[in-house]
Design a protein around this motif. Sequence first.
Motif, mmCIF file in Angstrom:
data_model
loop_
_atom_site.group_PDB
_atom_site.id
_atom_site.type_symbol
_atom_site.label_atom_id
_atom_site.label_comp_id
_atom_site.label_asym_id
_atom_site.label_seq_id
_atom_site.Cartn_x
_atom_site.Cartn_y
_atom_site.Cartn_z
ATOM 1 N N ALA A 53 0.437 -1.011 0.402
ATOM 2 C CA ALA A 53 0.026 0.165 0.306
ATOM 3 C C ALA A 53 1.125 1.099 0.082
ATOM 4 N N VAL A 54 2.160 1.283 0.575
ATOM 5 C CA VAL A 54 2.761 2.624 0.854
ATOM 6 C C VAL A 54 3.058 2.270 -0.625
ATOM 7 N N VAL A 55 4.317 1.641 -1.551
ATOM 8 C CA VAL A 55 4.136 2.060 -3.019
ATOM 9 C C VAL A 55 3.365 2.145 -2.790
ATOM 10 N N ALA A 56 2.302 1.781 -3.222
ATOM 11 C CA ALA A 56 0.678 2.200 -4.444
ATOM 12 C C ALA A 56 0.339 3.767 -4.166
ATOM 13 N N THR A 57 0.368 4.381 -3.344
ATOM 14 C CA THR A 57 -0.224 5.135 -2.477
ATOM 15 C C THR A 57 0.454 6.215 -3.001
ATOM 16 N N HIS A 58 -0.261 7.596 -3.487
ATOM 17 C CA HIS A 58 0.431 9.243 -4.378
ATOM 18 C C HIS A 58 -0.099 9.877 -3.498
ATOM 19 N N ASN A 59 -1.751 10.181 -3.143
ATOM 20 C CA ASN A 59 -1.972 10.681 -1.825
ATOM 21 C C ASN A 59 -1.591 11.268 -0.570
ATOM 22 N N HIS A 60 -0.968 9.585 -0.015
ATOM 23 C CA HIS A 60 -0.631 9.752 1.201
ATOM 24 C C HIS A 60 -1.447 9.268 2.028
ATOM 25 N N LYS A 61 -3.148 9.039 1.086
ATOM 26 C CA LYS A 61 -4.455 8.143 2.011
ATOM 27 C C LYS A 61 -4.206 7.175 2.027
ATOM 28 N N ILE A 62 -4.370 6.477 2.885
ATOM 29 C CA ILE A 62 -4.902 4.963 2.699
ATOM 30 C C ILE A 62 -5.577 4.894 3.767
ATOM 31 N N GLY A 63 -7.341 3.687 2.884
ATOM 32 C CA GLY A 63 -8.341 2.540 3.895
ATOM 33 C C GLY A 63 -7.722 1.794 3.612
ATOM 34 N N VAL A 64 -8.101 1.782 5.218
ATOM 35 C CA VAL A 64 -7.375 -0.042 5.568
ATOM 36 C C VAL A 64 -9.234 -0.243 5.830
ATOM 37 N N ILE A 65 -10.014 -2.171 5.198
ATOM 38 C CA ILE A 65 -11.187 -2.337 5.779
ATOM 39 C C ILE A 65 -10.519 -3.761 6.143
ATOM 40 N N GLY A 66 -12.082 -4.001 7.324
ATOM 41 C CA GLY A 66 -11.317 -5.745 8.013
ATOM 42 C C GLY A 66 -12.103 -6.505 9.423
ATOM 43 N N THR A 67 -12.271 -7.023 9.262
ATOM 44 C CA THR A 67 -12.796 -7.699 10.496
ATOM 45 C C THR A 67 -12.835 -6.786 11.269
ATOM 46 N N GLN A 68 -14.045 -6.342 12.740
ATOM 47 C CA GLN A 68 -14.085 -5.765 13.945
ATOM 48 C C GLN A 68 -12.745 -5.874 14.777
ATOM 49 N N ALA A 69 -12.445 -7.424 14.807
ATOM 50 C CA ALA A 69 -11.407 -7.100 15.549
ATOM 51 C C ALA A 69 -9.902 -7.045 15.004
ATOM 52 N N THR A 70 -9.930 -7.022 13.600
ATOM 53 C CA THR A 70 -8.607 -6.030 12.725
ATOM 54 C C THR A 70 -8.851 -4.951 12.852
ATOM 55 N N ILE A 71 -9.608 -3.869 12.647
ATOM 56 C CA ILE A 71 -9.783 -2.408 12.977
ATOM 57 C C ILE A 71 -9.442 -2.754 14.450
ATOM 58 N N ASP B 53 -12.640 3.950 -10.434
ATOM 59 C CA ASP B 53 -11.017 3.320 -11.012
ATOM 60 C C ASP B 53 -9.976 3.748 -10.433
ATOM 61 N N ASN B 54 -9.989 4.906 -9.476
ATOM 62 C CA ASN B 54 -9.632 5.857 -9.571
ATOM 63 C C ASN B 54 -8.432 4.587 -7.877
ATOM 64 N N VAL B 55 -8.809 4.290 -6.924
ATOM 65 C CA VAL B 55 -8.812 4.020 -6.238
ATOM 66 C C VAL B 55 -8.346 2.796 -6.225
ATOM 67 N N ARG B 56 -6.948 2.435 -5.736
ATOM 68 C CA ARG B 56 -5.611 0.807 -6.147
ATOM 69 C C ARG B 56 -6.193 0.244 -5.008
ATOM 70 N N LEU B 57 -6.692 -1.371 -5.053
ATOM 71 C CA LEU B 57 -7.377 -2.214 -4.160
ATOM 72 C C LEU B 57 -5.702 -3.006 -4.168
ATOM 73 N N VAL B 58 -5.561 -2.720 -2.600
ATOM 74 C CA VAL B 58 -4.621 -3.601 -2.228
ATOM 75 C C VAL B 58 -4.764 -4.848 -1.439
ATOM 76 N N THR B 59 -4.111 -6.224 -1.715
ATOM 77 C CA THR B 59 -4.751 -7.201 -1.295
ATOM 78 C C THR B 59 -3.247 -8.075 -1.137
ATOM 79 N N SER B 60 -3.359 -8.821 0.387
ATOM 80 C CA SER B 60 -1.687 -10.098 0.661
ATOM 81 C C SER B 60 -1.795 -10.991 0.216
ATOM 82 N N SER B 61 -2.705 -11.396 -0.687
ATOM 83 C CA SER B 61 -2.275 -12.585 -1.305
ATOM 84 C C SER B 61 -1.051 -12.737 -1.695
ATOM 85 N N ALA B 62 -0.828 -12.102 -2.884
ATOM 86 C CA ALA B 62 0.478 -12.062 -3.641
ATOM 87 C C ALA B 62 1.538 -11.858 -3.377
ATOM 88 N N THR B 63 1.336 -10.864 -2.429
ATOM 89 C CA THR B 63 2.834 -10.378 -1.238
ATOM 90 C C THR B 63 3.315 -11.500 -0.254
#
Length: 280
Positions: A107-125, A203-213
Amino acid sequence: MDNAPIGIFDSGLGGLTVARAVIDQLPDEDIVYLGDTAHAPYGPRPIAEVRQLTLWGLDRLVEAGAKALVIACNTATAAALSDARERYWVGQHIPVIEVVTPAARAAVVATHNHKIGVIGTQATIQSEAYVNALAAVPGLRVFQQACPLFVEYVEAGQTAGPELEGIAREYLAPLKEEGVDTLILGCTHYPLLTGVIGRVMGDNVRLVTSSATTANVTYNELVDRDLLHAPCRGAGDEPQHQFLTTDASSRFPILARRFLGPEVQSVSEVPSLPLEGGAQ
């Protein structure tokens, strides 16, 4: 070389997205996958309970001969990573790979405006695992949003439709208002919802998943520790992938074949961990 399998643990189906990436990047490797479907979803459970379930599941994978362990669940990672590394890496020299740090780095590599969103379960958040993973990056702003119903939809096999899209719009509205340009799907179930999430975020928001990384990290761990499977596999010596679940009545076999593919030949049940008070 080490021809033992890679162990992959998840609360249910979500870790199959990681398993798919591991199989693609490490095609010579055998895997043994355990989905704790009897206790899914983990998100609403107390952290201490998730830790207990996670360590129990990893113990089962070690008993199955796993040479490396992948915690393919963000909630389980947040609850049990430090305990797991002490038990398996420090205690038994079995590498433990998790899903939070690889996604945060991407996500750090992907962001340009330095605003990153995170979605997850209640426990993860609530654990702020991603906030902590991203804390060292100067100028970065992180916005979190719990999406508890997403896991239930995936576990039921529903990955599209107007009802799900309506829920997604409600969940994701605060992140759109903040103007995030990168969104971490902080649950391994969520990549199965990239269609609806991508539609809502635009389309302007990059979705980052953990699978490949995470698969990349797994590859590097095996190389660095001389644990790769021997590469010479001929006819009749194809990789063996074992899939285990803790609830035979679940739809895991059907959905696993749908979400992962023909590698899921059969699914075996293992007894689940009885929780205090009989909570399931």
